[in-house]
Every structure is written in C-alpha cells, then in structure tokens.
Design a protein around this motif. Structure first.
Motif, PDB file in Angstrom:
ATOM      1  N   PHE A   1      15.687   7.813  37.263  1.00 46.92           N
ATOM      2  CA  PHE A   1      16.670   7.753  35.889  1.00 46.92           C
ATOM      3  C   PHE A   1      17.930   8.277  36.489  1.00 46.92           C
ATOM      4  O   PHE A   1      18.845   7.670  35.795  1.00 46.92           O
ATOM      5  N   VAL A   2      17.878   9.492  37.047  1.00 46.52           N
ATOM      6  CA  VAL A   2      19.374  10.102  37.639  1.00 46.52           C
ATOM      7  C   VAL A   2      20.092   9.070  38.377  1.00 46.52           C
ATOM      8  O   VAL A   2      21.386   8.807  38.193  1.00 46.52           O
TER       9      VAL A   2
ATOM     10  N   LYS B   1      27.436   7.316  38.529  1.00 52.66           N
ATOM     11  CA  LYS B   1      28.330   6.058  38.712  1.00 52.66           C
ATOM     12  C   LYS B   1      29.121   5.822  40.063  1.00 52.66           C
ATOM     13  O   LYS B   1      29.317   4.754  40.590  1.00 52.66           O
ATOM     14  N   ASP B   2      29.411   7.214  40.586  1.00 52.55           N
ATOM     15  CA  ASP B   2      30.173   7.012  41.850  1.00 52.55           C
ATOM     16  C   ASP B   2      29.406   6.653  43.098  1.00 52.55           C
ATOM     17  O   ASP B   2      28.290   7.359  43.290  1.00 52.55           O
TER      18      ASP B   2
ATOM     19  N   GLU C   1      27.305  14.910  36.549  1.00 54.49           N
ATOM     20  CA  GLU C   1      28.124  15.634  37.542  1.00 54.49           C
ATOM     21  C   GLU C   1      26.988  16.024  38.436  1.00 54.49           C
ATOM     22  O   GLU C   1      26.024  16.484  38.081  1.00 54.49           O
ATOM     23  N   LEU C   2      27.411  15.756  39.842  1.00 62.59           N
ATOM     24  CA  LEU C   2      26.464  15.884  40.879  1.00 62.59           C
ATOM     25  C   LEU C   2      25.859  17.410  41.207  1.00 62.59           C
ATOM     26  O   LEU C   2      24.541  17.155  41.165  1.00 62.59           O
TER      27      LEU C   2
ATOM     28  N   ALA D   1      20.915  20.302  40.457  1.00 72.11           N
ATOM     29  CA  ALA D   1      20.197  21.734  40.052  1.00 72.11           C
ATOM     30  C   ALA D   1      18.896  21.212  39.378  1.00 72.11           C
ATOM     31  O   ALA D   1      17.688  21.623  39.584  1.00 72.11           O
ATOM     32  N   MET D   2      19.074  20.188  38.563  1.00 72.36           N
ATOM     33  CA  MET D   2      18.148  19.730  37.546  1.00 72.36           C
ATOM     34  C   MET D   2      16.820  19.163  38.667  1.00 72.36           C
ATOM     35  O   MET D   2      15.870  19.102  38.231  1.00 72.36           O
TER      36      MET D   2
END
Length: 366
Positions: free
Chosen positions: A28-29, A34-35, A194-195, A200-201
C-alpha cells in the motif's frame, strides 16, 4: 522490621489480532510514495527492518484497483478516518483483545475474583468508561478492585505498569495485581508521502499482554526500577493527538542518540554500575532493528543476548508498551531449560522524553 515483600511476575498471557498486515502495508505504501528515490530507500529499509509480520483487526486488501489498505475501506486514499472514528474502533475492539490476553493467564473465576488491583496501560486509544472498568464488568472482577490507568506514555509504559504492581505488592503482600498492556497501533496509520513518517509506521503492529503480579515466589522476581532521561532529545520521539489519529514523530536520530547515551553515564546508571557481563538475561523493548543494535553496541552486550527481543520484533513488530511483555513471556517459558534459575536479568524500554525506563529482575521459575 520485616523486609518488604518481593513482587513476582507469576504468569504472562499474550494476544494478537487475526490479520497479518505487514506485506499489505508495504504494498500500500508503495503507492503513496511518488518520488523514485524515496521508493528505493523505502524498499531497501523494508528489507533491513527485521520484521516479517505485524498484526491488526483490519483485513488487508491486495487488489490494486480499489487502492484501499483494508477490506472495509477504513483506510482509503483521500478519505482517511477522523480521530473520533479511530477511537470508536478502539472502544469496539480493544476490550476483546485484552480479554484474550487475560484468558492466556489461565486464571479460574475464583482467582479472578481475588484480583485486588488492575493496571491498564495504553497509548493508542481512549474511551470512558475506560478499558479498566469494562474489564471489571466482563471478567466479573470484584467491583471494589483498585484501578489505575497508565496513559499516553508510549513504549515504556509496561515498565511503569510493572513498577506500580511492584509497589502495590511491597506495601501489601496479599495484593494480587493484574497488569494489562493494550495497544492498537494500526489505528493510527497516516496518509502521507513523507518517507520518515512512513518508515516509522513500518515498525508498528497491534498486540496485548496481561500479567499476574503477586508476592508468590515463582516466575520472575522484580528487583528494582530505574529511569533515565536523555538531555536535549525531547523532540526525537513525540506522540500527539491529531485530527486524523495520533501523530508520531520518530526521528532517524534515535538509535544514534541511544547508543551514545547508553555508552556513557546513563548506561552506567541504568545498569546500577554493574558490568553487562553480570546480567545473564536481557529483556529489551524491540523498538526496531536499529534500536536493538544501538542497545547492544551502547551497553556492550554479547552477541545473541537480545535474541528474544529480535524474535518478537520479527514475528510481531513494535507493539508499543506490549512488546517487552512478549519478550518477558518467552524468557519465563525458558526458565529451567534454556534459561537457568537464579540468573540476574535486566529489562529496558524507551519512549518519549527521550527516556529509558528499566528494571532488574531474577529468574525464579516454577
């Protein structure tokens, strides 16, 4: 004057939700980043995370056409749930997971009636009446049981919970304390590209542990407790209430900060001035592979000493306050076989502050 009673963790029960969501989260992530450079970094760090499984009540979806993280669409891009909806889900599902963990203690109805103190710790959900009151009703505990809630302390809340139980037993040797560490971390997945936030997640999963602490001399004897706050590190770990769940900041600097601190006066103080070689058993909160590496290097612990922590991290991820209890459960299960009786041990967990909460213990066994 007689010596104070010694508190012992007699039993530990644990419970996990039914769904392994780790691979689905990674997939999912991949669609949120996008980068191209960030995608490559994320993929590389997933491979280095030393996590194979994390658990949740959400049923993961692998159909890319719908692009939702779970079957019910709780996490749908552009429509992530409010904090209110997340707390409603916590209230609906958390008590059942706590009941499962408590069932793992194997207590009879009479033993449950004999519980004198109930301590519940959680940093991932809030509801009132609280989980403590809900459990009193569902388990048929004495309605006069002394209840304490340890809230929003983060990963080291288990140590604080055990410290409370330690003091209850020392002040009243007849006390029978039920300690519950309950965390549904997957309720706080954030919609972000945000990477650092996504990394962290990547660490967190859901889980619950329950422990019975009494003066009965079997299991793990709790010796004493000690805390240390690392200067100039308050922004390294933060946990705030946002409009869409709780917002975590887990800086990539945390492992380096911990390693440096533990190699210096903070480590000496936490270990009570003893050499690491004097401790035969280690229960370290598995906050992440880099955290365990930092503890191992900072304290100069022998290779393999943190295997229990690494196993829990691999099989469950970081379950916040419940994590170290899963580690202690494995240690208890090995007493008398892989873990000798009468061995001094050291336990430590880390969280916002940046702070370390620790205790010394001794393996007693049955």
């Amino acid at each position: 004057m007689p010596a104070p009673a010694i508190a012992h963790i007699n039993r530990i029960g644990t419970a996990l939700p039914p769904n392994d969501v780790h691979e689905a989260f990674v997939d999912f992530v991949g669609g949120l980043i996008k980068d191209r450079r960030d995608q490559l970094i994320f993929k590389r760090l997933v491979g280095r995370s030393a996590i194979d499984h994390r658990w949740s009540f959400f049923t993961p979806v692998k159909d890319p056409d719908g692009f939702t993280a779970d079957a019910e669409g709780f996490y749908r891009p552009g429509a992530f749930p409010s904090t209110a909806k997340r707390m409603a889900r916590f209230a609906a599902t958390a008590p059942g997971l706590a009941e499962q963990a408590i069932a793992g203690l194997g207590l009879s109805a009479v033993e449950l009636q004999g519980i004198t103190h109930l301590v519940v710790a959680s940093c991932t959900g809030m509801t009132a009446p609280g989980i403590d009151q809900i459990l009193v009703q569902r388990l048929g505990l004495n309605p006069g049981v002394e209840r304490t809630h340890v809230g929003f302390m983060g990963c080291y809340a288990a140590v604080n919970s055990l410290r409370l139980a330690h003091h209850f037993v020392r002040s009243d040797p007849s006390a029978r304390v039920l300690v519950v560490n309950l965390e549904l971390c997957s309720l706080h997945f954030q919609e972000t590209g945000e990477l650092e936030s996504l990394l962290a997640m990547l660490l967190f999963g859901d889980g619950c542990a329950a422990a019975l602490v009494t003066a009965d001399a079997h299991g793990i004897a709790l010796t004493d407790f000690r805390a240390a706050t690392i200067a100039d590190s308050a922004d390294a770990i933060t946990w705030g209430v946002g409009d869409q769940g709780f917002d975590m900041v887990l800086s990539g600097r945390v492992p380096a900060i911990l390693q440096q601190a533990l190699a210096g006066p903070a480590g000496v103080d936490l270990l009570h001035g003893r050499s690491p070689d004097e401790y035969g058993v280690w229960a370290v909160h598995g906050g992440g592979r880099a955290i365990l590496d930092a503890v191992e290097t900072g304290l100069g612990i022998g290779q393999g000493a943190l295997n229990w922590s690494r196993e829990v991290l691999r099989e469950c991820g970081n379950m916040s306050s419940a994590t170290i209890m899963f580690v202690l459960q494995r240690i208890m299960a090995g007493i008398g076989t892989s873990v000798p009786r009468g061995v001094p041990g050291f336990a430590v967990a880390f969280g916002p502050g940046l702070a370390a909460e620790s205790f010394r213990f001794e393996t007693v066994g049955v």
